[in-house]
Design a protein around this motif. Structure first.
Motif, mmCIF file in Angstrom:
data_model
loop_
_atom_site.group_PDB
_atom_site.id
_atom_site.type_symbol
_atom_site.label_atom_id
_atom_site.label_comp_id
_atom_site.label_asym_id
_atom_site.label_seq_id
_atom_site.Cartn_x
_atom_site.Cartn_y
_atom_site.Cartn_z
ATOM 1 N N UNK A 80 0.756 -1.095 -0.007
ATOM 2 C CA UNK A 80 -0.071 0.089 0.014
ATOM 3 C C UNK A 80 0.810 1.244 -0.142
ATOM 4 N N UNK A 81 2.000 1.211 0.737
ATOM 5 C CA UNK A 81 2.638 2.675 0.984
ATOM 6 C C UNK A 81 3.765 2.444 0.196
ATOM 7 N N UNK A 82 4.424 1.269 -0.108
ATOM 8 C CA UNK A 82 5.800 1.311 -1.029
ATOM 9 C C UNK A 82 6.768 1.568 -0.402
ATOM 10 N N UNK A 83 6.787 1.750 1.091
ATOM 11 C CA UNK A 83 7.774 1.811 2.097
ATOM 12 C C UNK A 83 7.921 0.592 2.996
ATOM 13 N N UNK A 84 9.125 0.707 3.578
ATOM 14 C CA UNK A 84 9.325 -0.347 4.372
ATOM 15 C C UNK A 84 9.320 0.345 5.832
ATOM 16 N N UNK A 85 9.036 -0.617 7.118
ATOM 17 C CA UNK A 85 8.973 -0.313 8.339
ATOM 18 C C UNK A 85 10.236 0.244 8.989
#
Length: 162
Positions: A80-85
């Protein structure tokens, strides 16, 4: 072409998804596509829609959703975000990331522009690491002649570098 859900209106949304090597198509009218959440391409799963229509085989067991053990970030959130945590997410989602990189680029290793001096240094280090790994495997396999040849190659490489 009629909508696969309501069978009354003209289909305006045509979806195709490949699941386990099989192509599945669904044709939807605008109202049914909104009801199924097709306007959000990230949150929509064609398989879910097909299961609801009864055209797709039922899924017995859902595989667990990959999740980072450190930050709890899920694969769905990544999509959904295209980012990792966090930095540990690279390990948790490595299979997904490698597949994405292979699709986006020629390979999974950066081979773009680098300064010439750094390129030589990087090549040297990579070659040395490869030779050391090969030497280690040869010693473990008790292939001493091969190990001696690799050792000599390492010495030659190190003397050229000095």
């Amino acid at each position: 072409m009629r909508c696969d859900v309501c069978q009354s209106k003209e289909a305006t949304v045509f979806l195709t998804q490949i699941v386990e090597g099989k192509m599945q198509k669904v044709n939807l009218c605008e109202a049914c596509s909104k009801n199924k959440g097709v306007s959000d391409p990230v949150g929509f799963e064609l398989a879910e829609l097909l299961v609801g229509l009864g055209t797709a085989p039922s899924i017995d067991v859902q595989p667990p959703i990959p999740k980072c053990v450190v930050c709890g970030f899920t694969q769905t959130e990544f999509k959904k975000t295209g980012r990792l945590g966090c930095s540990n997410c690279y390990d948790a989602f490595s299979r997904l990331l490698l597949g994405m990189l292979k699709n986006m680029h020629k390979g999974v290793r950066h081979s773009g522009k680098v300064p010439a001096r750094y390129h030589k240094l990087r090549s040297y280090r990579e070659r040395l690491k490869t030779l050391n790994d090969t030497l280690q495997r040869a010693v473990e396999a008790e292939e001493y002649e091969k190990a001696a040849a690799i050792r000599d190659e390492i010495h030659q490489l190190e003397s050229e570098r000095a």
